[in-house]
Design an enzyme around this catalytic site. Structure first.
Site, short mmCIF file in Angstrom:
data_model
loop_
_atom_site.label_atom_id
_atom_site.label_comp_id
_atom_site.label_asym_id
_atom_site.label_seq_id
_atom_site.Cartn_x
_atom_site.Cartn_y
_atom_site.Cartn_z
N ARG A 54 -5.86 -8.62 -8.58
CA ARG A 54 -6.97 -9.41 -9.12
C ARG A 54 -7.37 -8.80 -10.44
O ARG A 54 -7.33 -7.58 -10.60
CB ARG A 54 -8.19 -9.30 -8.20
N GLY A 88 0.80 -1.24 0.00
CA GLY A 88 0.00 0.00 0.00
C GLY A 88 0.82 1.28 0.00
O GLY A 88 0.36 2.31 0.49
N ASN A 119 -5.70 2.62 -12.82
CA ASN A 119 -4.71 1.64 -12.35
C ASN A 119 -3.31 2.22 -12.54
O ASN A 119 -3.10 3.04 -13.43
CB ASN A 119 -4.84 0.34 -13.15
N HIS A 123 0.58 0.89 -13.25
CA HIS A 123 1.32 -0.31 -13.67
C HIS A 123 2.81 0.00 -13.69
O HIS A 123 3.21 1.05 -14.21
CB HIS A 123 0.85 -0.75 -15.06
C1 GRF Z 1 3.16 -1.22 -7.58
O1 GRF Z 1 4.40 -1.49 -8.19
C2 GRF Z 1 2.09 -1.04 -8.62
O2 GRF Z 1 2.55 -0.46 -9.79
C3 GRF Z 1 1.65 -2.45 -8.88
O3 GRF Z 1 1.70 -3.08 -7.63
C4 GRF Z 1 2.63 -2.42 -6.79
C5 GRF Z 1 1.90 -2.02 -5.57
O4 GRF Z 1 2.73 -1.45 -4.60
N1 GRF Z 1 0.36 -2.47 -9.53
P1 GRF Z 1 2.11 -0.81 -3.30
O5 GRF Z 1 1.23 -1.88 -2.66
O6 GRF Z 1 1.34 0.41 -3.68
O7 GRF Z 1 3.30 -0.49 -2.43
#
Ligand code: GRF
Length: 204
Positions: free
Chosen positions: A94, A15, A110, A112
């Site tokens: 998910r 998070g 989202n 990525h």
């Molecule tokens: C991040 O690298 C994001 O891009 C990917 O999952 C990771 C989540 O990290 N979708 P966090 O839980 O926000 O630290």
């Protein structure tokens, strides 16, 4: 004062992106408030982050639902009950079903960890290291029915160094994630994002 956009943030793990959204809201850089944090993992550290800031949260476990559709129906109920207007996926592990997409058309973002359309799906950082690209980065995009295929809002590039591992590259990318996700959410909150086909235009 204009009304604040009501956010729902979906997490599964650490998070840190949730934290950057919280911090930017608290310092007034995002004109939004988080109505609910939802995790599909009861042990997600992101839930502690929500608690630390007095943000309501909900846990829905994958195994408690017969199908992806049942899970997403419950997820939509939670988000709607909390008056959510924009859904931010922040490390939510998910693939979402059309049920969520239909409930929030053009209202799901989202982040990525790669420069899409390169390296979609899982382990974007490892894919970049293994491929040997010289630059990678991160992308904030609208979510559509594909995996990491929706219209792109903001990207940020970082160099990939010769001695990078998945972990060192991920750390460099994460710093950029923490900048561009709050920016994108605020652009949405200000009504400045216009989608035309595949393209997202940022209105001044
Ligand atoms: C991040 O690298 C994001 O891009 C990917 O999952 C990771 C989540 O990290 N979708 P966090 O839980 O926000 O630290």
């Amino acid at each position: 004062m204009a009304e604040l956009l009501k956010l729902g943030v979906l997490i599964s793990g650490n998070g840190s992106n949730l934290q950057s959204i919280i911090d930017n809201i608290e310092k007034g850089s995002i004109k939004a408030l988080i109505k609910i944090v939802v995790s599909n993992n009861p042990d997600a550290y992101g839930l502690t982050r929500a608690k630390n800031h007095g943000i309501p949260f909900a846990i829905i476990k994958n195994g408690d639902y017969k199908s992806k559709e049942d899970f997403d129906t419950q997820l939509v109920n939670i988000l709607k009950d909390n008056g959510v207007e924009l859904v931010a996926l922040a490390g939510f592990m998910r693939i979402i079903s059309p049920i969520l997409l239909k409930a929030f058309p053009g209202r799901i973002l989202n982040i990525h960890p790669a420069l899409l359309p390169s390296f979609p799906g899982l382990h974007g950082q490892k894919q970049a290291v293994d491929y040997g690209v010289k630059y990678s980065g991160c992308t904030v995009h609208f979510v559509d029915e594909g995996v990491d295929t929706g219209p792109i809002i903001i990207q940020s590039a970082v160099p990939v160094l010769d001695d990078d591992t998945e972990e060192t590259l991920a750390a460099r990318i994460l710093k950029e994630e923490h900048k561009i996700y709050p920016q994108a959410i605020n652009l949405f909150a200000e009504g400045r994002l216009e989608i035309k086909g595949r393209k997202v235009f940022i209105k001044s």
